[in-house]
Design a protein around this motif. Structure first.
Motif, PDB file in Angstrom:
ATOM      1  N   ALA A   1      16.700  96.135  47.834  1.00 21.46           N
ATOM      2  CA  ALA A   1      17.089  97.410  48.428  1.00 21.46           C
ATOM      3  C   ALA A   1      16.017  98.463  48.175  1.00 21.46           C
ATOM      4  CB  ALA A   1      18.423  97.866  47.844  1.00 21.46           C
ATOM      5  N   GLU A   2      15.487  98.509  46.970  1.00 21.14           N
ATOM      6  CA  GLU A   2      14.435  99.473  46.643  1.00 21.14           C
ATOM      7  C   GLU A   2      13.198  99.219  47.498  1.00 21.14           C
ATOM      8  OE1 GLU A   2      13.008 102.779  45.021  1.00 21.14           O
ATOM      9  OE2 GLU A   2      14.902 101.960  44.262  1.00 21.14           O
ATOM     10  N   THR A   3      12.836  97.970  47.654  1.00 24.57           N
ATOM     11  CA  THR A   3      11.671  97.627  48.467  1.00 24.57           C
ATOM     12  C   THR A   3      11.885  98.028  49.926  1.00 24.57           C
ATOM     13  OG1 THR A   3      11.106  95.769  47.024  1.00 24.57           O
ATOM     14  CG2 THR A   3      10.218  95.725  49.254  1.00 24.57           C
TER      15      THR A   3
ATOM     16  N   ARG B   1       9.860 100.932  52.143  1.00 16.79           N
ATOM     17  CA  ARG B   1       9.183 100.582  53.393  1.00 16.79           C
ATOM     18  C   ARG B   1       9.631 101.472  54.555  1.00 16.79           C
ATOM     19  NH1 ARG B   1      10.574  95.819  53.331  1.00 16.79           N
ATOM     20  NH2 ARG B   1      12.341  95.920  54.737  1.00 16.79           N
ATOM     21  N   ILE B   2      10.912 101.831  54.622  1.00 17.43           N
ATOM     22  CA  ILE B   2      11.413 102.568  55.783  1.00 17.43           C
ATOM     23  C   ILE B   2      11.614 104.052  55.514  1.00 17.43           C
ATOM     24  CG2 ILE B   2      12.569 100.491  56.615  1.00 17.43           C
ATOM     25  CD1 ILE B   2      15.228 101.788  55.738  1.00 17.43           C
ATOM     26  N   ARG B   3      11.268 104.501  54.310  1.00 17.57           N
ATOM     27  CA  ARG B   3      11.548 105.894  53.956  1.00 17.57           C
ATOM     28  C   ARG B   3      10.902 106.866  54.939  1.00 17.57           C
ATOM     29  NH1 ARG B   3      11.127 108.662  47.990  1.00 17.57           N
ATOM     30  NH2 ARG B   3      11.572 110.803  48.645  1.00 17.57           N
ATOM     31  N   ASP B   4       9.645 106.656  55.271  1.00 13.21           N
ATOM     32  CA  ASP B   4       8.975 107.574  56.191  1.00 13.21           C
ATOM     33  C   ASP B   4       9.632 107.561  57.567  1.00 13.21           C
ATOM     34  OD1 ASP B   4       7.247 108.276  54.181  1.00 13.21           O
ATOM     35  OD2 ASP B   4       5.582 107.042  54.904  1.00 13.21           O
TER      36      ASP B   4
ATOM     37  N   ALA C   1      11.347 110.768  59.363  1.00  7.64           N
ATOM     38  CA  ALA C   1      10.879 111.207  60.674  1.00  7.64           C
ATOM     39  C   ALA C   1      12.016 111.322  61.678  1.00  7.64           C
ATOM     40  CB  ALA C   1       9.813 110.243  61.196  1.00  7.64           C
ATOM     41  N   VAL C   2      12.959 110.389  61.629  1.00  2.00           N
ATOM     42  CA  VAL C   2      14.035 110.414  62.617  1.00  2.00           C
ATOM     43  C   VAL C   2      15.113 111.424  62.250  1.00  2.00           C
ATOM     44  CG1 VAL C   2      15.562 108.656  61.635  1.00  2.00           C
ATOM     45  CG2 VAL C   2      15.387 108.909  64.114  1.00  2.00           C
ATOM     46  N   LEU C   3      15.266 111.726  60.961  1.00  2.00           N
ATOM     47  CA  LEU C   3      16.295 112.665  60.553  1.00  2.00           C
ATOM     48  C   LEU C   3      15.860 114.113  60.745  1.00  2.00           C
ATOM     49  CD1 LEU C   3      17.742 111.052  57.300  1.00  2.00           C
ATOM     50  CD2 LEU C   3      18.431 110.760  59.680  1.00  2.00           C
ATOM     51  N   ALA C   4      14.582 114.384  60.621  1.00  2.00           N
ATOM     52  CA  ALA C   4      14.112 115.768  60.704  1.00  2.00           C
ATOM     53  C   ALA C   4      14.518 116.448  62.005  1.00  2.00           C
ATOM     54  CB  ALA C   4      12.601 115.822  60.504  1.00  2.00           C
TER      55      ALA C   4
ATOM     56  N   GLY D   1      22.261 107.983  45.144  1.00  2.00           N
ATOM     57  CA  GLY D   1      22.021 107.272  46.388  1.00  2.00           C
ATOM     58  C   GLY D   1      20.651 107.545  46.973  1.00  2.00           C
ATOM     59  N   PHE D   2      20.248 106.651  47.889  1.00  2.00           N
ATOM     60  CA  PHE D   2      18.933 106.759  48.509  1.00  2.00           C
ATOM     61  C   PHE D   2      18.812 107.991  49.394  1.00  2.00           C
ATOM     62  CE2 PHE D   2      18.825 102.071  47.713  1.00  2.00           C
ATOM     63  CZ  PHE D   2      17.653 102.055  46.972  1.00  2.00           C
ATOM     64  N   GLY D   3      19.896 108.418  50.014  1.00  2.00           N
ATOM     65  CA  GLY D   3      19.819 109.571  50.905  1.00  2.00           C
ATOM     66  C   GLY D   3      19.319 110.819  50.215  1.00  2.00           C
TER      67      GLY D   3
END
Length: 290
Positions: free
Chosen positions: A192-194, A198-201, A205-208, A227-229
């Motif tokens: 999950a961390e990996t 990988r998809i954080r950026d 980008a999509v949430l902004a 949480g990751f959010g």
């Protein structure tokens, strides 16, 4: 730093008494008035169908009686909030999801039976819908959170990993919510961390644009400090939006919604639900004086 005062919580309570569904009134009492969990579970039962799924407008924009995937997501949340992760209803939800899972291992966003009853105009589907990360990720994440060992989870988890590692890198906001729910609770924490790294950026980008357009708040993706959010936003951004959330309490004591109201009853139903959720967010960040 702003804090919601006890008098404002009392205003919210009165709003719930005047407007909220019985289910959400019991949830308010559970979270903010030390109320018992049993009434929450009792109020949830009438929404359950014999197939183990949920309908009957548990998801206010799906007015039909038949089961749909997203209401099961709500049911798992309410069961969890009531401390009932071991309730037999959790296994029944797994049975229902098994019965509607597509060949690819995922659950469709919505089933074609949606056409047989009143529903929000965005609930559209082809005749043979494929599995979708929304809501498969959200459902799998919640079942993992419950500690479930239902057979549905193994192929659904594989579907989610495949989506994250080989699928689209441009998720929509609701896809992002499902992805975050899955990553927050899937047992393989290293993977999950990996995946998040990988998809954080791509998530940022999509949430902004969604946040800037006012369709969502960062707090929708980070409703609690864990949480990751939460890691998608700086502390200053979170603090600013917590202050704004306090300011957004209406004169009637409740919080409003900014999405389409296509039939009048959905506004009070959604407002009661959202009011409890907004207060839970403020509580989780230490911004609520009981």
């Amino acid at each position: 730093m702003k804090v919601l005062q006890a008098t404002d919580l009392a205003r919210a309570e009165e709003f719930m008494r005047l407007n909220g569904r019985l289910l959400d009134r019991h949830r308010f009492a559970l979270h903010f008035r030390a109320g018992p969990a049993a009434p929450v579970l009792a109020a949830l039962r009438p929404y359950e169908n014999p197939d183990g799924g949920y309908g009957h407008a548990l998801e206010p924009d799906l007015r039909g009686e038949t089961s749909q995937p997203v209401p099961a997501q709500h049911a798992l949340d309410f069961l969890h909030q009531a401390g009932a992760d071991d309730d037999p209803a959790v296994a029944r939800i797994g049975d229902y999801l098994t019965s509607i899972t597509a060949d690819d291992g995922g659950v469709p966003f919505v089933l074609p039976s949606v056409r047989d009853a009143p529903h929000g105009p965005w609930w559209q589907t082809p005749d043979n819908p494929p599995g979708s990360i929304n809501p498969t990720g959200a459902l799998a994440g919640r079942l993992h959170r419950a500690g479930a060992d239902h057979p549905w989870l193994e192929p659904a988890t594989a579907f989610c990993w495949n989506h994250l590692e080989n699928g689209s890198t441009e998720p929509g906001p609701y896809d992002a919510l499902s992805i975050l729910a899955f990553l927050d609770h899937v047992p393989d924490r290293d993977r999950a961390e990996t995946a998040f790294t990988r998809i954080r950026d791509a998530l940022t980008a999509v949430l902004a644009p969604s946040v800037e357009d006012g369709h969502h708040s960062p707090l929708d993706f980070a409703p609690a400090p864990e949480g990751f959010g939460r890691r998608l936003f700086t502390a200053d951004v979170i603090d600013t939006h917590l202050d704004a959330l306090i300011d957004a309490q209406g004169d009637d004591g409740g919080w409003d919604v900014d999405f389409l109201i296509w039939t009048p009853i959905t506004r009070p139903e959604w407002r009661g639900y959202i009011t409890v959720e907004r207060l839970r967010t403020l509580q989780s960040y230490g911004r609520l004086k009981g």
